[in-house]
Write a protein that holds these residues in place. Structure first.
Motif, PDB file in Angstrom:
ATOM      1  N   VAL A   1       0.768  -1.269  -0.129  1.00 42.18           N
ATOM      2  CA  VAL A   1       0.061  -0.110  -0.089  1.00 42.18           C
ATOM      3  C   VAL A   1       1.032   1.204  -0.092  1.00 42.18           C
ATOM      4  CG1 VAL A   1      -1.821   1.258   1.266  1.00 42.18           C
ATOM      5  CG2 VAL A   1      -1.875  -1.192   1.279  1.00 42.18           C
ATOM      6  N   ASN A   2       1.008   1.831  -0.997  1.00 42.76           N
ATOM      7  CA  ASN A   2       1.531   3.058  -1.203  1.00 42.76           C
ATOM      8  C   ASN A   2       1.501   4.230  -0.656  1.00 42.76           C
ATOM      9  OD1 ASN A   2       3.741   1.510  -2.768  1.00 42.76           O
ATOM     10  ND2 ASN A   2       2.398   1.713  -4.424  1.00 42.76           N
ATOM     11  N   ASN A   3       1.018   4.167   0.763  1.00 39.85           N
ATOM     12  CA  ASN A   3       0.833   5.310   1.454  1.00 39.85           C
ATOM     13  C   ASN A   3       1.864   5.669   2.546  1.00 39.85           C
ATOM     14  OD1 ASN A   3      -2.681   4.312   1.093  1.00 39.85           O
ATOM     15  ND2 ASN A   3      -2.004   6.239   0.165  1.00 39.85           N
ATOM     16  N   ASP A   4       1.957   6.888   2.883  1.00 45.38           N
ATOM     17  CA  ASP A   4       2.827   7.322   3.999  1.00 45.38           C
ATOM     18  C   ASP A   4       2.446   7.288   5.353  1.00 45.38           C
ATOM     19  OD1 ASP A   4       4.471   7.425   1.675  1.00 45.38           O
ATOM     20  OD2 ASP A   4       4.268   9.691   1.711  1.00 45.38           O
ATOM     21  N   ALA A   5       3.377   7.008   6.384  1.00 46.74           N
ATOM     22  CA  ALA A   5       2.587   7.335   7.724  1.00 46.74           C
ATOM     23  C   ALA A   5       3.626   8.306   8.456  1.00 46.74           C
ATOM     24  CB  ALA A   5       2.973   6.201   8.425  1.00 46.74           C
ATOM     25  N   TYR A   6       3.046   8.999   9.353  1.00 40.85           N
ATOM     26  CA  TYR A   6       3.483  10.100  10.125  1.00 40.85           C
ATOM     27  C   TYR A   6       3.612   9.864  11.455  1.00 40.85           C
ATOM     28  CZ  TYR A   6       2.296  11.946   5.677  1.00 40.85           C
ATOM     29  OH  TYR A   6       2.267  12.142   4.134  1.00 40.85           O
ATOM     30  N   ASN A  16       4.317  22.474  27.203  1.00 37.40           N
ATOM     31  CA  ASN A  16       4.292  22.978  28.660  1.00 37.40           C
ATOM     32  C   ASN A  16       2.910  23.641  29.008  1.00 37.40           C
ATOM     33  OD1 ASN A  16       5.106  24.363  31.220  1.00 37.40           O
ATOM     34  ND2 ASN A  16       6.224  25.953  30.130  1.00 37.40           N
ATOM     35  N   ASN A  17       2.212  22.990  30.039  1.00 36.12           N
ATOM     36  CA  ASN A  17       0.757  23.369  30.306  1.00 36.12           C
ATOM     37  C   ASN A  17       0.007  23.459  29.120  1.00 36.12           C
ATOM     38  OD1 ASN A  17       1.274  23.633  32.985  1.00 36.12           O
ATOM     39  ND2 ASN A  17       2.162  25.727  32.750  1.00 36.12           N
ATOM     40  N   ALA A  18       0.117  22.452  28.252  1.00 33.82           N
ATOM     41  CA  ALA A  18      -0.859  22.321  27.043  1.00 33.82           C
ATOM     42  C   ALA A  18      -0.394  23.224  25.841  1.00 33.82           C
ATOM     43  CB  ALA A  18      -2.200  22.427  27.131  1.00 33.82           C
ATOM     44  N   THR A  19       0.641  24.018  26.064  1.00 32.65           N
ATOM     45  CA  THR A  19       1.187  24.801  24.975  1.00 32.65           C
ATOM     46  C   THR A  19       2.556  24.095  24.161  1.00 32.65           C
ATOM     47  OG1 THR A  19       0.864  26.803  26.234  1.00 32.65           O
ATOM     48  CG2 THR A  19       2.326  27.209  24.531  1.00 32.65           C
ATOM     49  N   ILE A  20       2.454  23.979  22.939  1.00 32.85           N
ATOM     50  CA  ILE A  20       3.525  23.338  22.136  1.00 32.85           C
ATOM     51  C   ILE A  20       4.843  23.989  22.346  1.00 32.85           C
ATOM     52  CG2 ILE A  20       4.419  22.274  20.120  1.00 32.85           C
ATOM     53  CD1 ILE A  20       1.291  21.644  19.497  1.00 32.85           C
ATOM     54  N   GLU A  21       5.871  23.389  22.763  1.00 29.47           N
ATOM     55  CA  GLU A  21       6.932  24.279  22.855  1.00 29.47           C
ATOM     56  C   GLU A  21       7.919  23.670  21.801  1.00 29.47           C
ATOM     57  OE1 GLU A  21       7.952  26.363  25.029  1.00 29.47           O
ATOM     58  OE2 GLU A  21       6.305  26.300  26.237  1.00 29.47           O
ATOM     59  N   THR A  22       8.115  22.556  21.394  1.00 29.43           N
ATOM     60  CA  THR A  22       8.664  21.933  20.364  1.00 29.43           C
ATOM     61  C   THR A  22       8.048  21.012  19.617  1.00 29.43           C
ATOM     62  OG1 THR A  22      10.076  20.314  21.605  1.00 29.43           O
ATOM     63  CG2 THR A  22      11.021  22.444  21.425  1.00 29.43           C
ATOM     64  N   GLU A  23       8.271  20.842  18.331  1.00 31.33           N
ATOM     65  CA  GLU A  23       7.647  19.578  17.528  1.00 31.33           C
ATOM     66  C   GLU A  23       8.243  19.223  16.298  1.00 31.33           C
ATOM     67  OE1 GLU A  23       3.758  20.324  16.120  1.00 31.33           O
ATOM     68  OE2 GLU A  23       4.424  21.982  14.892  1.00 31.33           O
ATOM     69  N   SER A  24       8.427  17.912  16.145  1.00 29.63           N
ATOM     70  CA  SER A  24       8.994  17.425  14.846  1.00 29.63           C
ATOM     71  C   SER A  24       8.234  16.285  14.189  1.00 29.63           C
ATOM     72  CB  SER A  24      10.629  16.951  15.146  1.00 29.63           C
ATOM     73  OG  SER A  24      10.423  15.857  16.089  1.00 29.63           O
ATOM     74  N   THR A  25       8.369  16.013  12.811  1.00 25.79           N
ATOM     75  CA  THR A  25       7.519  15.054  12.261  1.00 25.79           C
ATOM     76  C   THR A  25       8.561  14.458  11.211  1.00 25.79           C
ATOM     77  OG1 THR A  25       5.562  16.744  12.081  1.00 25.79           O
ATOM     78  CG2 THR A  25       5.729  14.503  10.774  1.00 25.79           C
ATOM     79  N   ASP A  26       8.297  12.815  11.663  1.00 28.82           N
ATOM     80  CA  ASP A  26       9.158  12.166  10.746  1.00 28.82           C
ATOM     81  C   ASP A  26       8.016  11.122   9.715  1.00 28.82           C
ATOM     82  OD1 ASP A  26      11.440  12.236  12.335  1.00 28.82           O
ATOM     83  OD2 ASP A  26      10.507  10.861  13.764  1.00 28.82           O
ATOM     84  N   THR A  27       8.552  11.352   8.561  1.00 35.02           N
ATOM     85  CA  THR A  27       7.481  10.630   7.610  1.00 35.02           C
ATOM     86  C   THR A  27       8.312   9.162   7.141  1.00 35.02           C
ATOM     87  OG1 THR A  27       6.983  12.736   6.527  1.00 35.02           O
ATOM     88  CG2 THR A  27       6.654  10.577   5.032  1.00 35.02           C
ATOM     89  N   ILE A  28       7.441   8.206   7.156  1.00 34.20           N
ATOM     90  CA  ILE A  28       7.892   6.709   6.824  1.00 34.20           C
ATOM     91  C   ILE A  28       7.122   6.287   5.524  1.00 34.20           C
ATOM     92  CG2 ILE A  28       7.488   4.445   7.366  1.00 34.20           C
ATOM     93  CD1 ILE A  28       6.678   6.796  10.173  1.00 34.20           C
ATOM     94  N   LYS A  29       7.814   6.465   4.381  1.00 32.72           N
ATOM     95  CA  LYS A  29       7.284   6.138   3.209  1.00 32.72           C
ATOM     96  C   LYS A  29       6.879   4.817   2.858  1.00 32.72           C
ATOM     97  CE  LYS A  29       8.229  10.314   1.361  1.00 32.72           C
ATOM     98  NZ  LYS A  29       7.340  11.129   0.808  1.00 32.72           N
ATOM     99  N   ASN A  30       6.037   4.679   2.208  1.00 30.66           N
ATOM    100  CA  ASN A  30       5.392   3.255   1.588  1.00 30.66           C
ATOM    101  C   ASN A  30       5.229   2.485   2.861  1.00 30.66           C
ATOM    102  OD1 ASN A  30       5.066   4.275  -1.002  1.00 30.66           O
ATOM    103  ND2 ASN A  30       7.336   3.786  -1.263  1.00 30.66           N
TER     104      ASN A  30
END
Length: 309
Positions: free
Chosen positions: A241-246, A253-267
């Motif tokens: 199934v040639n769909n990507d996952a993330y 910090n108290n529900a406030t996003i301080e840092t974030e990063s996203t990885d993509t897994i192909k196919n």
């Protein structure tokens, strides 16, 4: 015929728009979720036996070769819903959950002599859960504890069209062609009792759009005027199934996003090859006894890991 087609399209569109996930269980956290049983109501009443089942008054989507038995005077509709009551316990936590889920909608008619057609919609997998682990003291601290929350939603659905044909009296063949679609979201959050400490979240998500193909056959062997056996088998194609996952990582910090990063897994995904076979014994219209075997090669499929750390 125009009115009938309009009615079918209306039913399908309404069913698709309201085919909401009614499952609620932590076991749906893994893979594509809890698999729906590919069986109609009468199959479920026989513990799922379906490969050797053929009846002109029942729709059997588990083996498309059975469509050739469609009655020439009858168009069949079948709609299935399930109710479930579950009691889940983890440590000192206990929860009672009532689930209601849509199982399937199918329509069958005879297109020509020895040729039947079936179409419908049904869920393939369901994902729905929300649970929290009990607080655990962190090593090296006196009063700080940590806890995990897990929640997820989604699942796969399919729309299918199938045909069954009986080229010779004892043998029937058939196929189902399906379009599969769906999505999932799995969330994991680790929080601390100390308000100044940052919490961490990991979110797994994907959208799935693909196809599925299934071929089936049935062989009818009469024993005498009253008795017969039907041998059935199906093969479902496994493929990439040639769909990507993330995978998204967040620091909060108290529900406030301080840092974030996203990885993509192909196919990132595969669907398994599946083989089913069974035999059913018929005694007139009074007795049916059957047994089925099914093998799904999920161990050979790839799926992105969902780790808590």
């Amino acid at each position: 015929m125009k009115k009938l087609l309009f009615f079918i399209i209306t039913i399908l569109s309404t069913t698709i728009s309201h085919a909401q996930n009614g499952i609620n269980t932590p076991y749906s956290r893994y893979g594509f979720g809890i698999q729906s049983e590919r069986a109609m109501g009468f199959n479920k009443g026989m513990a799922g036996v379906a490969q050797g089942f053929r009846d002109g008054q029942q729709i059997n989507i588990a083996n498309p070769a059975s469509y050739s038995e469609a009655d020439s005077l009858t168009a069949l509709f079948d709609l299935g819903l399930s109710l479930q009551n579950g009691n889940y316990k983890m440590g000192n936590l206990q929860q009672n959950i009532r689930n209601t889920s849509f199982d399937y909608f199918a329509f069958q008619f005879r297109a020509a002599k020895n040729w039947g057609v079936t179409l419908g919609i049904m869920p393939i997998t369901n994902i729905k859960y929300n649970f929290t682990s009990s607080a655990e003291a962190l090593s090296g601290t006196e009063n700080v504890t940590s806890s995990y929350n897990f929640n997820g939603d989604g699942g796969l659905r399919e729309v299918f069209l199938g045909m069954g044909w009986r080229p010779i009296k004892p043998l029937s063949i058939g196929f189902n062609a399906s379009y599969l679609w769906g999505d999932y979201t799995h969330n994991m959050t680790m929080a601390f009792s100390e308000s100044s400490a940052f919490s961490m979240a990991r979110i797994y998500s994907a959208e799935i759009n693909t196809y599925n193909l299934q071929a089936g056959l049935q062989y009818i062997q009469p024993i005498n005027k009253k008795d017969k056996i039907v041998i059935g088998a199906t093969y479902t194609l496994g493929h990439h199934v040639n769909n990507d996952a993330y995978r998204k990582n967040e620091t909060l910090n108290n529900a406030t996003i301080e840092t974030e990063s996203t990885d993509t897994i192909k196919n990132a995904f595969q669907l398994p090859h599946s083989i089913s076979a069974g035999i059913t014994y018929y005694r007139s219209n009074n007795l049916r006894i059957g047994i089925d075997f099914e093998l799904q090669k999920w161990s050979d499929c790839k799926f992105p890991n969902q780790q808590t750390s």
